[in-house]
Design an enzyme around this catalytic site. Structure first.
Site, short mmCIF file in Angstrom:
data_model
loop_
_atom_site.label_atom_id
_atom_site.label_comp_id
_atom_site.label_asym_id
_atom_site.label_seq_id
_atom_site.Cartn_x
_atom_site.Cartn_y
_atom_site.Cartn_z
N LYS A 11 -6.76 19.02 -17.60
CA LYS A 11 -8.41 18.58 -18.44
C LYS A 11 -7.71 20.80 -19.24
O LYS A 11 -6.74 20.58 -19.47
CB LYS A 11 -9.41 19.70 -17.19
N TYR A 51 -17.05 9.38 -16.78
CA TYR A 51 -17.70 10.03 -15.55
C TYR A 51 -18.91 9.71 -15.03
O TYR A 51 -19.91 10.15 -14.82
CB TYR A 51 -17.95 11.44 -15.79
N ARG A 87 -4.89 15.51 -4.34
CA ARG A 87 -5.88 16.19 -3.34
C ARG A 87 -5.65 17.33 -3.64
O ARG A 87 -6.27 18.59 -2.85
CB ARG A 87 -7.13 15.20 -2.56
N THR A 93 -12.03 21.06 -5.32
CA THR A 93 -13.38 21.23 -6.89
C THR A 93 -14.02 22.35 -7.40
O THR A 93 -13.66 22.75 -8.36
CB THR A 93 -14.39 20.36 -6.80
N ASN A 114 -12.34 23.58 -14.64
CA ASN A 114 -11.16 23.72 -13.24
C ASN A 114 -10.15 22.94 -13.14
O ASN A 114 -9.26 22.34 -11.69
CB ASN A 114 -11.67 23.19 -11.66
N HIS A 117 -8.62 16.73 -12.88
CA HIS A 117 -8.99 15.48 -12.00
C HIS A 117 -7.91 14.86 -11.33
O HIS A 117 -6.53 14.94 -11.21
CB HIS A 117 -9.30 15.14 -12.56
N GLU A 128 -9.54 3.81 -12.27
CA GLU A 128 -8.85 4.99 -14.01
C GLU A 128 -8.14 4.94 -13.96
O GLU A 128 -7.91 5.31 -15.57
CB GLU A 128 -9.27 6.45 -12.41
P1 DAT Z 1 -13.43 16.63 -7.80
O1 DAT Z 1 -13.01 16.59 -9.65
O2 DAT Z 1 -12.93 17.49 -7.20
O3 DAT Z 1 -13.29 15.50 -8.07
P2 DAT Z 1 -16.65 15.94 -8.70
O4 DAT Z 1 -15.72 14.38 -8.39
O5 DAT Z 1 -17.58 16.38 -7.47
O6 DAT Z 1 -15.77 16.86 -8.00
O7 DAT Z 1 -16.86 16.31 -9.78
C1 DAT Z 1 -16.75 15.81 -10.98
C2 DAT Z 1 -15.95 17.24 -11.83
O8 DAT Z 1 -17.44 17.71 -12.36
C3 DAT Z 1 -15.76 18.45 -10.96
O9 DAT Z 1 -13.98 18.57 -11.12
C4 DAT Z 1 -16.11 20.20 -12.01
C5 DAT Z 1 -18.29 18.62 -12.09
N1 DAT Z 1 -18.74 19.23 -11.44
C6 DAT Z 1 -18.90 19.22 -9.90
N2 DAT Z 1 -19.55 19.91 -9.72
C7 DAT Z 1 -20.66 21.02 -10.58
C8 DAT Z 1 -21.08 22.09 -10.72
N3 DAT Z 1 -21.90 22.10 -9.62
N4 DAT Z 1 -20.89 22.36 -11.74
C9 DAT Z 1 -20.63 22.00 -12.63
N5 DAT Z 1 -18.86 20.85 -12.67
C10 DAT Z 1 -19.35 21.00 -11.21
MG MG Z 2 -14.28 13.47 -8.30
#
Ligand code: DAT
Ligand code: MG
Length: 140
Positions: A11, A51, A87, A93, A114, A117, A128
């Site tokens: 990212k 997304y 993962r 996350t 973070n 992805h 994807e």
């Molecule tokens: P992951 O990337 O671990 O699969 P996710 O699919 O729940 O997590 O969310 C996608 C992305 O969205 C994540 O990498 C960062 C952002 N995100 C998730 N929860 C968030 C939050 N509470 N505040 C800000 N960004 C968030």
């Molecule tokens: Mg995800």
């Protein structure tokens, strides 16, 4: 468990801090092979489409703006149980919850910024990968 392919993004927070090589090393150390890789910069429309599953979440706009803020590196990783293994290497996350030695524990700045992805299931991995790569670009 069979050999799988999964989709990964390094990212903007990570490319900006010149961490691409250190993150790729983590994948390779875990036994994941890079079978496709390219550095691109997303448009807002592409980020919103990628997304789309999160479009109703409160952080959606912030997430899409972040994802277009700098170049990213999109990759296809291959290996035994690659989806779960990736993962695991990524970590939780929220970096505050991520295990020691994971990419997010070492490099992530926040729950939003973070660093990586990774696909969460075989169906999303296939979708994807197809979103970013043609079959000709996957060289196992
Ligand atoms: P992951 O990337 O671990 O699969 P996710 O699919 O729940 O997590 O969310 C996608 C992305 O969205 C994540 O990498 C960062 C952002 N995100 C998730 N929860 C968030 C939050 N509470 N505040 C800000 N960004 C968030
Ligand atoms: Mg995800």
């Amino acid at each position: 468990m069979a050999i799988q392919r999964t989709f990964s993004i390094i990212k903007p927070d990570a490319t900006k801090r010149n961490l691409t090589g250190q993150i790729v090393a983590k994948f390779e150390e875990a036994g994941l092979r890079i079978v496709a890789s390219k550095r691109i910069q997303l448009t807002l429309a592409q980020a919103q489409q990628f997304y789309g599953v999160h479009s109703e979440r409160p952080f959606f706009d912030e997430l899409c703006e972040f994802m277009i803020s700098e170049p990213i590196v999109v990759q296809v990783l291959e290996g035994e149980d690659a989806i779960a293994k990736n993962r695991e290497v990524m970590g939780a996350t929220n970096p505050a919850d991520a295990a020691d030695g994971t990419i997010r524990k070492e490099f992530a700045l926040s729950i939003g910024e973070n660093s990586v992805h990774g696909s969460d299931a075989p169906e999303t991995a296939a979708e994807e990968i197809a979103f970013f790569f043609s079959g000709l670009e996957l060289v196992g």
